[in-house]
Design a protein around this motif. Structure first.
Motif, PDB file in Angstrom:
ATOM      1  N   TYR A  85      43.846  89.251   9.543  1.00  0.00           N
ATOM      2  CA  TYR A  85      43.789  88.255   8.459  1.00  0.00           C
ATOM      3  C   TYR A  85      45.103  88.616   7.488  1.00  0.00           C
ATOM      4  CZ  TYR A  85      39.328  87.306  10.260  1.00  0.00           C
ATOM      5  OH  TYR A  85      38.296  86.988  11.166  1.00  0.00           O
ATOM      6  N   ARG A 107      40.950  86.390  14.733  1.00  0.00           N
ATOM      7  CA  ARG A 107      40.952  84.896  14.956  1.00  0.00           C
ATOM      8  C   ARG A 107      41.937  84.269  14.031  1.00  0.00           C
ATOM      9  NH1 ARG A 107      35.653  82.364  15.651  1.00  0.00           N
ATOM     10  NH2 ARG A 107      34.954  84.527  16.113  1.00  0.00           N
ATOM     11  N   GLU A 109      41.334  81.032  12.865  1.00  0.00           N
ATOM     12  CA  GLU A 109      40.674  79.878  12.305  1.00  0.00           C
ATOM     13  C   GLU A 109      40.009  80.553  10.922  1.00  0.00           C
ATOM     14  OE1 GLU A 109      40.736  79.394  16.722  1.00  0.00           O
ATOM     15  OE2 GLU A 109      39.979  80.861  15.367  1.00  0.00           O
ATOM     16  N   ASP A 111      36.681  80.565   8.374  1.00  0.00           N
ATOM     17  CA  ASP A 111      35.362  80.582   8.547  1.00  0.00           C
ATOM     18  C   ASP A 111      34.834  79.140   8.545  1.00  0.00           C
ATOM     19  OD1 ASP A 111      34.642  83.035   8.760  1.00  0.00           O
ATOM     20  OD2 ASP A 111      33.814  83.385   6.804  1.00  0.00           O
ATOM     21  N   THR A 112      33.914  78.856   9.481  1.00  0.00           N
ATOM     22  CA  THR A 112      33.183  77.492   9.283  1.00  0.00           C
ATOM     23  C   THR A 112      32.345  77.431   8.062  1.00  0.00           C
ATOM     24  OG1 THR A 112      31.278  78.232  10.921  1.00  0.00           O
ATOM     25  CG2 THR A 112      33.300  77.066  11.964  1.00  0.00           C
ATOM     26  N   ASP A 181      42.979  78.985   6.796  1.00  0.00           N
ATOM     27  CA  ASP A 181      43.139  78.978   8.039  1.00  0.00           C
ATOM     28  C   ASP A 181      44.438  79.233   8.546  1.00  0.00           C
ATOM     29  OD1 ASP A 181      41.764  76.895  10.572  1.00  0.00           O
ATOM     30  OD2 ASP A 181      43.781  76.929  10.687  1.00  0.00           O
ATOM     31  N   ASN A 182      44.705  80.043   9.702  1.00  0.00           N
ATOM     32  CA  ASN A 182      45.989  80.355  10.152  1.00  0.00           C
ATOM     33  C   ASN A 182      46.544  79.670  11.297  1.00  0.00           C
ATOM     34  OD1 ASN A 182      46.601  82.311   7.887  1.00  0.00           O
ATOM     35  ND2 ASN A 182      44.793  83.221   8.614  1.00  0.00           N
ATOM     36  N   THR A 183      45.820  78.719  11.845  1.00  0.00           N
ATOM     37  CA  THR A 183      46.202  78.280  13.149  1.00  0.00           C
ATOM     38  C   THR A 183      47.521  77.625  12.982  1.00  0.00           C
ATOM     39  OG1 THR A 183      44.973  76.407  12.611  1.00  0.00           O
ATOM     40  CG2 THR A 183      43.707  77.905  13.914  1.00  0.00           C
ATOM     41  N   LYS A 212      43.460  82.422  21.984  1.00  0.00           N
ATOM     42  CA  LYS A 212      44.170  81.316  21.171  1.00  0.00           C
ATOM     43  C   LYS A 212      45.224  81.691  20.368  1.00  0.00           C
ATOM     44  CE  LYS A 212      39.995  78.549  21.015  1.00  0.00           C
ATOM     45  NZ  LYS A 212      38.935  77.857  20.121  1.00  0.00           N
TER      46      LYS A 212
END
Length: 253
Positions: A85, A107, A109, A111-112, A181-183, A212
């Motif tokens: 991150y 990842r 994404e 956090d949800t 979010d880093n996507t 991903k």
């Protein structure tokens, strides 16, 4: 006398460990004569607590401030989990310092809402009961069956996690929960990149999740490392070091 390096590998550790999780990588790079820097986040390892809450962006600025003090101008960051991150944030705001990336068990994404809620529940429990329950949980969740059978490795991990302060854990959890979010950043990454997943990581960052990142970055190379879960550099250092040193030599040939 302080030695100033123009470039170095930057090791960014996983939560809730310290830079010492990369001890095998330090030896491998020293053998190859490759310069490196390793940092501990506030409240982890040997680093004292940060005076207030902080964000991933704050953490990036703290780390790059240290890098600047050393005179280092170019980096190949290697980040496991939380370290990844920080790497995304480095690219977002300071891409000029990056020669290449090694993303490990992380990842893109954010956090949800469910994951954020779980982090804050953990924060409340740490504040009431202390960190021991979290360390027990992480030791189980982050390691492969092969690592669990290795009592020396498990004891070492427990010691590294035990160095973290309750305050450091709480502040890091808040930073993790609030990260962006880093996507959308992935297509812009145009430096050589390696993405590594632990083949046995079922509970934290399964290989399909990590993959991903590689799929979103043009020409990134993806590897799954056997006998490892969330901590491939520590769990299977031989296989990880072969990938790491080969990549560094290719980037800095």
């Amino acid at each position: 006398m302080r030695v100033f390096m123009e470039r170095a590998v930057l090791f960014l550790h996983a939560f809730p460990l310290s830079s010492s999780m990369y001890c095998s990588q330090f030896k491998a790079l020293e053998k190859e004569g490759i310069p490196y820097v390793a940092v501990d986040y506030p409240g982890f390892g040997t680093e004292r607590n940060f005076p207030s809450n902080y964000t991933i962006e704050t953490l990036t600025d703290i780390i790059l401030g240290k890098i600047k003090d050393l005179g280092i101008k170019k980096l190949i960051p290697v980040g496991d989990s939380m370290g990844g991150y920080v790497m995304f944030d480095i690219w977002r705001r300071y891409p000029e310092v990056v020669d290449g990336f090694v993303f490990v068990s992380t990842r893109a994404e954010a956090d949800t809402e469910e994951a954020k809620k779980a982090r804050y529940t953990t924060i409340e429990k740490v504040q009431k009961e202390g960190k021991d329950f979290l360390i027990d949980f992480m030791l189980d969740a982050q390691t492969s069956p092969a690592t669990k059978k290795d009592s020396k490795k498990m004891e070492k991990l427990k010691c590294l996690m035990g160095e973290a302060t309750d305050e450091g854990i709480v502040k890091a959890l808040k930073a993790l929960a609030d990260r962006p979010d880093n996507t959308g950043l992935l297509p812009s990454i145009n430096v050589p990149t390696v993405v590594v997943a632990g083949k046995d990581d079922e509970k934290v960052t399964p290989p399909d999740v990590v993959r991903k990142i590689a799929e979103g970055i043009s020409s990134a190379k993806f590897y799954e490392i056997s006998d490892s879960a969330h901590l491939p550099p520590f769990e299977n250092p031989e296989e990880f070091n072969n990938i790491l040193t080969g990549f560094i030599k290719e980037v800095w040939k």
